[in-house]
Structures are given as C-alpha cells and as structure tokens.
Design a protein around this motif. Structure first.
Motif, PDB file in Angstrom:
ATOM      1  N   SER A   1       1.770   6.332  -6.566  1.00  0.00           N
ATOM      2  CA  SER A   1       0.888   6.972  -7.289  1.00  0.00           C
ATOM      3  C   SER A   1       1.172   8.526  -7.720  1.00  0.00           C
ATOM      4  CB  SER A   1      -0.432   7.170  -6.569  1.00  0.00           C
ATOM      5  OG  SER A   1      -0.605   5.651  -6.939  1.00  0.00           O
ATOM      6  N   GLU A   2       2.137   8.802  -6.487  1.00  0.00           N
ATOM      7  CA  GLU A   2       2.360  10.089  -6.069  1.00  0.00           C
ATOM      8  C   GLU A   2       3.350  10.473  -7.480  1.00  0.00           C
ATOM      9  OE1 GLU A   2       2.071  10.125  -1.195  1.00  0.00           O
ATOM     10  OE2 GLU A   2       3.965  10.093  -2.595  1.00  0.00           O
TER      11      GLU A   2
ATOM     12  N   SER B   1      -3.912   8.386 -10.308  1.00  0.00           N
ATOM     13  CA  SER B   1      -3.500   9.083  -9.000  1.00  0.00           C
ATOM     14  C   SER B   1      -4.453   9.652  -8.914  1.00  0.00           C
ATOM     15  CB  SER B   1      -2.257  10.459  -9.525  1.00  0.00           C
ATOM     16  OG  SER B   1      -0.972   9.096 -10.727  1.00  0.00           O
TER      17      SER B   1
ATOM     18  N   GLU C   1      -7.017   7.138  -6.869  1.00  0.00           N
ATOM     19  CA  GLU C   1      -6.589   6.874  -5.760  1.00  0.00           C
ATOM     20  C   GLU C   1      -5.885   7.343  -4.288  1.00  0.00           C
ATOM     21  OE1 GLU C   1      -2.992   4.324  -7.384  1.00  0.00           O
ATOM     22  OE2 GLU C   1      -4.291   2.757  -7.819  1.00  0.00           O
ATOM     23  N   ALA C   2      -5.642   8.888  -5.066  1.00  0.00           N
ATOM     24  CA  ALA C   2      -5.093  10.078  -3.817  1.00  0.00           C
ATOM     25  C   ALA C   2      -6.569  10.266  -3.139  1.00  0.00           C
ATOM     26  CB  ALA C   2      -4.423  10.655  -4.364  1.00  0.00           C
TER      27      ALA C   2
ATOM     28  N   LYS D   1       1.049   3.959  -3.377  1.00  0.00           N
ATOM     29  CA  LYS D   1       1.091   5.586  -2.274  1.00  0.00           C
ATOM     30  C   LYS D   1       2.355   6.356  -3.234  1.00  0.00           C
ATOM     31  CE  LYS D   1      -0.718   8.211   0.167  1.00  0.00           C
ATOM     32  NZ  LYS D   1      -0.979   8.616   2.270  1.00  0.00           N
TER      33      LYS D   1
ATOM     34  N   LYS E   1       1.113  -1.396   0.207  1.00  0.00           N
ATOM     35  CA  LYS E   1       0.154   0.025   0.189  1.00  0.00           C
ATOM     36  C   LYS E   1       0.720   1.353   0.162  1.00  0.00           C
ATOM     37  CE  LYS E   1      -4.681  -1.622   2.330  1.00  0.00           C
ATOM     38  NZ  LYS E   1      -4.868  -1.602   3.710  1.00  0.00           N
TER      39      LYS E   1
END
Lengths: 564, 164
Positions: free
Chosen positions: A331-332, A392, A395-396, A328, A324
């Motif tokens: 995605s960032e 992104s 997911e964020a 993250k 996870k």
C-alpha cells in the motif's frame, strides 16, 4: 525344616488361607510400580532419572516378593535366605529415593562425594545382612523369624528410611523456594508423593514387625497398609508424566487412566477365590482392556490431529502476520508510486486537451484525434490512480471524512444530471426517480457520498452496453433509512460474483469482454467509504444478462422523516 | 558416569553379590541357624506355657520352648520334626546349642500353668460329669420344659459330687 502347622504354598507364595489383604496389598502395588518403572525406562533409557525410577520400582517389587514369601512359605532355610533381603532392599529403597529426588531437583547426577556418602550409609547393611546381627534363627511354630531379628540391624535400616524422609524434605524445601511456578508444582507433586510413600512404608513395616516381636500383635499384617504408599507415589509420578511431560515421556491422561482401570479390575483376582468370581473378573478384565485399547487409539488419533492443527494454525498465524506486513508495504509503495504518477499525468492530460482543442494552433485532423485519445486515456489513468490512492488511504487508515447534514435525494439527482450526457454519448438512457416520504437528509461526507454514487453509476455505465440506467432515491421512515438504487439493464452477475464484487481487485468473469479499463477497485472503495459513513451497499442480480441493481443505504436523520 | 563412580558402582554390585552369596551359603547350604519350636511339657511336674488349640481358646495345651541348632535337628529328624522324639530332648551331641525353656511365672505371668494332684482329680471329675450330663441330656431330649431340664442337671451334679 518345615513349618508343619502351615500349608505348603504353590508357586512360592500362593496359599488359600492367606490373610485377607495379603495379595491385594502386595501384587497390584508391585505391578503398578513395575509397569510405570519399565514404561519410563523404555521411553527414555538414556536419562539417569528414568533409570533410577526403574531401579527403585524393581527394589520395591523385590521387597514385595520377599514379603509374600515370608508370609506364605514354610521352608525355614529358604525363608531365612529371603528374609535377609528385607534389610538390604529397605535400605536400597531409602538410598535410591534420596538419589532419585536429588537428580530430579538438580537435573544432573549427584557428586562423587554424595555418592560415596550414600554408599557408606548402605555399607553396614550389605556387610551384616547375612550375619547373626541380622538374623540368627527361625521360629517353626509361627513360621517366621521376628524373634531372631537383630534389633540394631533392624533399627539401622529403619533409621535409613527416616533419614531419607528428612533428607528429601530438606532438598525439596530448599529447591522449592528458588523455582518458578511450573517447577514448584512439579517439586510439590514429587516431594509429596515420595514422602507419603516413605512414611507409609517405613512406619507400617517397622511398627508392624516391631510390635509383633514384642508380642503385642499376633502377626505383622499392619505392614500391608504401608504398601499402598507406593500406589500413591505412582499416582503422583503419573501426574508428573501426563501434566508436565517429566521423564521425557509422552503419555495421555486417558492412557494412564485405562491402565489404572485394568489394574484395578485385575486386582480383584487377589481376593476372589471362587471360580465364578474369577471367570467374571476375567471377562470384565478382557472387556475393559479391549474397550480401553479402542478408547486409547481414538484419543491418540484425535490428539495427533489436534497437535497437527495447532502447528498449522501457528504457521498460518505467522504467514498472516507476514502477509499483513507485505500488504502494508505494498500500500505504501502504491501510494508513493501513485503520487509520483499523478502529477506528470495531470500535465500530460492538460497539454493533450489543449493540443486537441487547438490552444497551440490548429492540428491536422489525425494529430488532433491522437491528442484527444491521449487526453481520454490520461483521464482513465488518472481515475485509476485515484482509486489506488483511495485504497492506500483506506488501508493505512488515513482517509479523512468531513461530516455534514445534506440531502441525499438532491445530490443523487444532481449526479444523474451531470452524468446523463456521458450516458447519452454511450447510447444509454439515464433516468432519475424519487420516492421519498421524508426530506432525504442524511449525515455523512458529501464529497465521499457523491464519489460512491458516481462510482456505482460509472460501474453501471461500463457494464451496460445498451438500455436504461434508472436511479431511484427513496426512504423508509419506519426504519429511518435512506436509499439510492441504481438499476441497469447490463450484463448482470452470477450469484457467486455478487458475494465478492465488492472485494479488492475483483471483477466479474465476463468483465473484460465488456470493458477493459476497470481496476476492480471502484466498488471496493465505495463499500469501504459507505461502511465508514455508517451505511451499507449491496448488489443484486438475477443472473448473467439480466441486469444489476446496486443499492446504497444511509441512516435517515431523525426529525426530518415527517417533512415532505 | 565418571571412572570413580563406575568403580563405586562395581564395588556396590560385588558387595550385593557377596552378601547374597553369604546368605545363601549360611542359610541354604550350611543351615547355620537356630530353630525354635514348641516342646513337650507335663503341667503336673513342670511349669508349662499355655497354648490354645483354637481362636477362642476353648481347649488348651501345654508346651515348653525348645531351641536347637538346625543342622543337628536335620541330622536327628530330617525336615519334619512332628513325630521325631529326638527333636524334643537335648542330646549330648547337641552340646550347648540346645535349650528347653519352661515358663517362668515371674516373667511370663498368666502364660504359665502348673497343675497339682487336686487339679488332676477335678479334671477327672469334670470329665465324668461331662459324660453323665451328656447322657442325661440325651435321655431328656424331646421334653418341652427346658427349665426343668436345667434343675434336673443341677441336682444330678450335686448328687455326683456328694458321692465322691
């Protein structure tokens, strides 16, 4: 000398006319104590606590043997020799109980001073055990030595028993109030078990023998009941082993229960005196033992598997947490990278279009074609980057929705009209149909809804080499649902692909043969957006080469269903 | 375990061994202990303890308390004293380590029995009566009325007593 009124025992203490409870109270208690003592010792013999419990169980078992001899043997000299061990073993049980509890509570050996104190307390018993103070004669008529027991000596070793009870009580109480919840429970089990044992043992033995000496009882069979105190103590020890893994021993409750069951069945030998009863008990004992072993093995295997699963689950949980975090971070990274890419790409696309259109002067034909290709590729690249950015954001949790009421049927029709030229350019026919009973009004983000339908249409166009794409807007006023269905005559999908086509970065196995520009994110983004807007999206296909149908469903706004 | 504790432990072990050895030597080798058993007693000439032959105490017997030094008993009788007369008397070789205790009514109360000449006569009579009633019972066996049998028994008993 021989007690001529009594029968000679076989194997030191087996006689047929023994008191009813004699063997039942003695033999199983000694076996239980010895079994647990040996088991604990063999499992972790380096631990002082385990060694002390082992010695304690041996002392108790020896006391039981001495008692059995004195109840059944008829040789005065042998009886008197063993009789002297009563005092020594009783005193040892008291002193060892104090030592054992101290080590249990403090998790370390006692100090030398404490050891010396316990030794000094034991000293008079060891010195005077063989003297007249302990024993001076033998009563042949009753075949015992009660009337010749020295009162002071007897009182002293009984006093040691009482001292042990008080000492242990103080130690337990002091430790109990400074311990945590788990320790308190352990202290309670041990304290209660050993106090009950000492109380039952010393009270019954002292009262039984003392009242016999006074002539109030014909014999000291009251002491039989005191021996059950050891069984109680061993039950508490077993609880400590099973529940708290005390003594560093791994024992399953089922194992302890099977052993207890076997001992209980076996103890019937101590009061069965007929051949039939003995044979039946033996058969029952063997069957119980065999079934018990099978049960223990089965439970042990299951427990082992469960423990392995627990370890794996824990590892998986940790790996999942790690994933996870990595996801993250990814995605960032994608978000930052996409932002950095989008701005220069817009410039490239703009300038390439202007070059191709001749805004900076007419270019040679090949150069204009190259500029047009740059512009087209930039467009797809920009779309891909937009998909990455959307993923992104989703997911964020940063995707923003602007809610409003709008007519989905009209929007779908507009989108079809906008995209029809592109479809025609690819040689496809794009048709729009409406089958709405209501007005087609829904409550959602109009921009996102358009993006979803465009994504689905774009997807259909990508994977339909030739044929027709039919868009149908329809509703169901009974269930208050509004649907937009996009049906194509494209490559279709297998059943297993249908289940994962909305997952991230997933493309059909044959997708690359038809279209190389897809990222596998368009449908993922569409599904996420529809779900966030309280809708549903799914795909249907009868198989490869048989076309696909994508359907988007939204709740129809109430009050509009009857409006045509 | 530190050195001091080890020393203490070994002292303890040595003491246990010594104590056991001393007990073995005293009781098994030397037989150095007293033995108590029931001696003979004549209730017509001595005050005896009353013993019961069975749990219900239907038949009684009389005894005195003998106490002797075990090695002396062994020397005089061997291991079994059942039929050894020397075991029931104090001999000069027993010295002070032999005693015969008779019942003391002041101390032992109901446990004592002292019989007289009259008791002897009564005992003889009851023995005779017992014989005659058993004969009568045998004669009357088979009659239907048990009450009559009892009356006959009582009359017969009275007759025997008058004759005496």
């Amino acid at each position: 000398m021989i007690c001529n009124f009594f029968i000679e025992p076989s194997y030191f203490f087996f006689v047929s006319d023994a008191p009813d409870l004699l063997y039942y109270s003695h033999i199983p208690s000694a076996i239980v104590a010895l079994l647990i003592g040996i088991f604990v010792y063999l499992n972790a013999r380096q631990l002082l606590l385990n060694r002390l419990l082992f010695i304690l169980s041996i002392c108790f078992s020896l006391w039981v043997i001495v008692s059995l001899i004195s109840w059944t043997n008829i040789h005065s000299d042998f009886l008197l020799f063993t009789w002297t061990f009563y005092g020594i073993l009783s005193s040892l049980i008291s002193i060892l109980s104090i030592y054992f509890v101290s080590v249990f509570l403090n998790k370390e050996d006692i100090s030398f001073t404490q050891k010396t104190t316990l030794f000094i307390l034991l000293l008079p018993v060891l010195i005077f055990a063989s003297s007249n103070l302990s024993l001076s004669g033998f009563d042949v008529t009753n075949c015992d030595a009660f009337i010749y027991e020295g009162f002071l000596f007897k009182a002293y070793h009984t006093f040691l028993g009482i001292l042990a009870m008080v000492w242990i009580f103080i130690l337990v109480i002091k430790k109990y109030f400074v311990s945590d919840y788990i320790q308190k429970k352990q202290i309670l089990f041990l304290g209660l078990g050993i106090e009950l044992f000492l109380f039952a043992f010393f009270t019954a033995v002292f009262l039984g023998t003392y009242l016999t000496t006074l002539g109030l009882f014909s014999d000291s069979r009251l002491e039989f009941y005191g021996l059950f105190g050891m069984d109680i103590f061993m039950v508490f020890i077993a609880i400590l082993i099973v529940r708290f893994k005390t003594f560093n021993v791994g024992l399953l409750a089922s194992q302890a229960l099977v052993v207890a069951l076997v001992i209980l069945v076996g103890s019937q030998f101590t009061f069965n005196f007929t051949t039939t009863s003995n044979v039946l008990t033996a058969v029952t004992l063997i069957l119980t033992g065999v079934v018990g072993i099978i049960l223990m093995r089965s439970v042990k295997r299951e427990v082992k598997q469960r423990e392995q699963l627990e370890v794996l689950t824990e590892q998986l949980s940790k790996a999942n947490e790690r994933l996870k975090i990595l996801d993250k971070m990814k995605s960032e990274f994608v978000s930052i990278a996409s932002h950095q890419l989008r701005s220069p790409l817009t410039s490239i696309r703009g300038y390439a279009s202007m070059l191709a259109e001749g805004s900076y002067g007419k270019l040679p034909e090949k150069a204009a074609e190259a500029a047009a290709n740059i512009a087209e590729s930039s467009k797809y690249m920009a779309l891909s980057i937009e998909d990455y950015l959307n993923v992104s954001r989703i997911e964020a949790g940063n995707m923003k929705y602007e809610w409003s009421d709008f007519n989905l049927k009209n929007e779908a029709e507009k989108i079809v009209d906008e995209m029809r030229p592109v479809a025609m350019k690819k040689g496809l026919v794009m048709v729009f149909r409406s089958g709405c009973d209501g007005s087609g009004m829904i409550h959602a983000d109009i921009g996102k809804t358009r993006q979803v339908i465009m994504n689905l249409l774009d997807n259909s166009m990508k994977y339909t080499p030739s044929g027709t794409i039919t868009v149908v807007a329809h509703d169901d006023v009974k269930t208050m649902k509004m649907y937009v269905t996009i049906q194509d005559t494209g490559v279709g999908m297998r059943k297993e692909t249908l289940e994962e086509v909305f997952d991230k970065f997933v493309r059909a196995k044959n997708a690359n043969q038809i279209n190389v520009t897809g990222t596998g994110l368009g449908l993922f983004v569409a599904k996420k957006m529809v779900t966030e807007m309280k809708g549903r999206v799914w795909a249907e296909s009868e198989g490869e080469g048989k076309g696909s149908t994508f359907t988007v469903e939204f709740p129809l706004l109430p009050g509009n269903a009857s409006v045509k | 375990m530190d050195t001091k504790s080890k020393i203490l432990f070994w002292i303890f072990v040595v003491l246990i061994v010594l104590s056991t050895s001393a007990s073995y030597h005293r009781f098994i080798v030397l037989q150095d202990y007293l033995v108590a058993y029931e001696g003979e007693c004549d209730p017509y000439t001595q005050v005896c303890f009353i013993g019961c032959e069975d749990d219900e105490c239907i038949s009684e017997y009389y005894y005195s308390q003998m106490e002797k030094y075990a090695p002396n008993v062994f020397e005089q009788c061997g291991k079994d004293i059942t039929d050894c007369e020397k075991a029931y008397v104090c001999l000069s070789e027993d010295g002070e380590k032999c005693s015969i205790t008779f019942c003391n009514p002041e101390v032992d109360g109901d446990a004592c029995e002292e019989l007289t000449e009259e008791d002897y006569v009564e005992e003889e009579d009851s023995a005779e009566y017992s014989d005659s009633t058993s004969e009568d019972t045998e004669v009357l066996n088979g009659t239907e009325d048990t009450v009559e049998t009892e009356e006959f028994d009582n009359n017969e008993t009275n007759r025997i007593i008058e004759n005496i």
